[in-house]
Design a protein around this motif. Structure first.
Motif, PDB file in Angstrom:
ATOM      1  N   ASN A  96      10.599  -2.751   9.158  1.00 40.46           N
ATOM      2  CA  ASN A  96      10.210  -2.878   7.694  1.00 40.46           C
ATOM      3  C   ASN A  96       9.665  -1.565   7.152  1.00 40.46           C
ATOM      4  O   ASN A  96       9.064  -1.597   6.205  1.00 40.46           O
ATOM      5  CB  ASN A  96       9.117  -3.982   7.805  1.00 40.46           C
ATOM      6  N   SER A  97       9.967  -0.384   7.654  1.00 43.16           N
ATOM      7  CA  SER A  97       9.286   0.672   7.293  1.00 43.16           C
ATOM      8  C   SER A  97      10.418   1.955   7.372  1.00 43.16           C
ATOM      9  O   SER A  97      11.433   1.745   8.217  1.00 43.16           O
ATOM     10  CB  SER A  97       8.490   1.206   8.348  1.00 43.16           C
ATOM     11  N   ASP A  98      10.124   2.871   6.451  1.00 47.49           N
ATOM     12  CA  ASP A  98      10.999   4.006   6.748  1.00 47.49           C
ATOM     13  C   ASP A  98      10.760   5.282   7.420  1.00 47.49           C
ATOM     14  O   ASP A  98       9.404   5.401   7.173  1.00 47.49           O
ATOM     15  CB  ASP A  98      11.476   4.520   5.235  1.00 47.49           C
ATOM     16  N   TYR A  99      11.399   5.510   8.139  1.00 49.35           N
ATOM     17  CA  TYR A  99      10.819   6.792   8.967  1.00 49.35           C
ATOM     18  C   TYR A  99      11.083   8.118   8.275  1.00 49.35           C
ATOM     19  O   TYR A  99      12.246   8.577   7.686  1.00 49.35           O
ATOM     20  CB  TYR A  99      11.834   6.915  10.358  1.00 49.35           C
ATOM     21  N   SER A 106       3.185  14.615   3.846  1.00 49.28           N
ATOM     22  CA  SER A 106       3.367  14.826   2.325  1.00 49.28           C
ATOM     23  C   SER A 106       3.592  13.656   1.738  1.00 49.28           C
ATOM     24  O   SER A 106       3.274  13.206   0.572  1.00 49.28           O
ATOM     25  CB  SER A 106       4.395  15.901   2.109  1.00 49.28           C
ATOM     26  N   GLN A 107       4.457  12.671   2.282  1.00 54.30           N
ATOM     27  CA  GLN A 107       4.983  11.602   1.843  1.00 54.30           C
ATOM     28  C   GLN A 107       3.952  10.580   1.553  1.00 54.30           C
ATOM     29  O   GLN A 107       3.510   9.931   0.521  1.00 54.30           O
ATOM     30  CB  GLN A 107       5.946  10.934   2.821  1.00 54.30           C
ATOM     31  N   ALA A 108       2.822  10.515   2.358  1.00 56.63           N
ATOM     32  CA  ALA A 108       1.627   9.533   2.396  1.00 56.63           C
ATOM     33  C   ALA A 108       0.749  10.213   1.300  1.00 56.63           C
ATOM     34  O   ALA A 108       0.263   9.258   0.578  1.00 56.63           O
ATOM     35  CB  ALA A 108       0.949   9.399   3.834  1.00 56.63           C
ATOM     36  N   ARG A 109       0.565  11.220   1.177  1.00 50.40           N
ATOM     37  CA  ARG A 109      -0.266  11.786   0.153  1.00 50.40           C
ATOM     38  C   ARG A 109       0.435  11.647  -1.317  1.00 50.40           C
ATOM     39  O   ARG A 109      -0.488  11.409  -2.028  1.00 50.40           O
ATOM     40  CB  ARG A 109      -0.391  13.463   0.420  1.00 50.40           C
ATOM     41  N   ALA A 110       1.663  11.960  -1.307  1.00 49.49           N
ATOM     42  CA  ALA A 110       2.479  11.849  -2.458  1.00 49.49           C
ATOM     43  C   ALA A 110       2.323  10.221  -3.237  1.00 49.49           C
ATOM     44  O   ALA A 110       2.052   9.858  -4.389  1.00 49.49           O
ATOM     45  CB  ALA A 110       3.585  12.284  -2.514  1.00 49.49           C
ATOM     46  N   GLU A 118       5.399   3.678  -3.897  1.00 51.51           N
ATOM     47  CA  GLU A 118       4.796   3.079  -2.777  1.00 51.51           C
ATOM     48  C   GLU A 118       5.839   2.555  -1.835  1.00 51.51           C
ATOM     49  O   GLU A 118       6.558   1.674  -2.213  1.00 51.51           O
ATOM     50  CB  GLU A 118       3.688   2.174  -2.970  1.00 51.51           C
ATOM     51  N   ARG A 119       5.853   2.578  -0.519  1.00 53.11           N
ATOM     52  CA  ARG A 119       6.717   1.853   0.428  1.00 53.11           C
ATOM     53  C   ARG A 119       6.220   2.065   1.778  1.00 53.11           C
ATOM     54  O   ARG A 119       5.305   2.771   2.209  1.00 53.11           O
ATOM     55  CB  ARG A 119       8.300   2.533   0.240  1.00 53.11           C
ATOM     56  N   PRO A 139      -4.780   5.691   3.046  1.00 50.15           N
ATOM     57  CA  PRO A 139      -4.799   4.747   4.140  1.00 50.15           C
ATOM     58  C   PRO A 139      -3.627   4.881   5.066  1.00 50.15           C
ATOM     59  O   PRO A 139      -2.550   4.720   5.055  1.00 50.15           O
ATOM     60  CB  PRO A 139      -4.643   3.405   3.393  1.00 50.15           C
ATOM     61  N   VAL A 140      -3.806   5.687   6.205  1.00 49.50           N
ATOM     62  CA  VAL A 140      -3.294   5.634   7.481  1.00 49.50           C
ATOM     63  C   VAL A 140      -3.817   4.972   8.593  1.00 49.50           C
ATOM     64  O   VAL A 140      -5.006   5.139   8.896  1.00 49.50           O
ATOM     65  CB  VAL A 140      -2.708   7.157   7.567  1.00 49.50           C
TER      66      VAL A 140
END
Length: 152
Positions: A96-99, A106-110, A118-119, A139-140
């Protein structure tokens, strides 16, 4: 090096390594050997079985009469409920997630800043990058398993 199983007057047992038997005796006499649990200085060697390896040529060879089991062709089943739960969580995350690999921070911050859609993502981040994300309110959460992917 020699490993001793030691015990204190309170019957706490712990293992410790020493350079030699004489080194243990000298350290004990100097009061430098203390209980790892309570700090007691009244330490004794506990009963223990010696760890002796057989000589190389004396190692037991399987006889031709004994059947040798073939190596397993697949991984074993989870040994307990905790391993089963971790396997289920890992499968759910991967399905259910993209690796995003090492680009996780950088992806989480963006996504947090709104400059990327968002994904659900997962990947790898260095400790300082993860701390910065948390400090900035992104949120991580760490995953309780190794990702095990190669990026090369």
């Amino acid at each position: 090096m020699i490993s001793y199983t030691l015990k204190c007057a309170n019957d706490h047992r712990f293992d410790s390594w020493f350079q030699s038997a004489d080194a243990f005796d000298k350290l004990k006499a100097a009061g430098m050997v203390t209980c790892a649990v309570c700090g007691d200085k009244h330490i004794q060697k506990a009963m223990m079985a010696p760890r002796v390896r057989p000589a190389r040529d004396a190692a037991a060879q399987p006889s031709s009469q004994e059947p040798v089991a073939p190596p397993p062709t697949q991984l074993s089943e989870p040994a307990n409920e905790a391993e089963a739960a971790l396997a289920k969580l890992r499968k759910q995350v991967e399905e259910n997630s993209d690796y995003v690999g090492k680009d996780f921070a950088s992806q989480a911050r963006a996504m947090h800043e709104g400059s990327a859609p968002e994904r659900a993502i997962y990947g790898e981040a260095k400790l300082d990058e993860a701390k910065a994300l948390i400090e900035d309110g992104v949120p991580v959460a760490p995953l309780p398993f190794n990702i095990g992917r190669k990026t090369n």
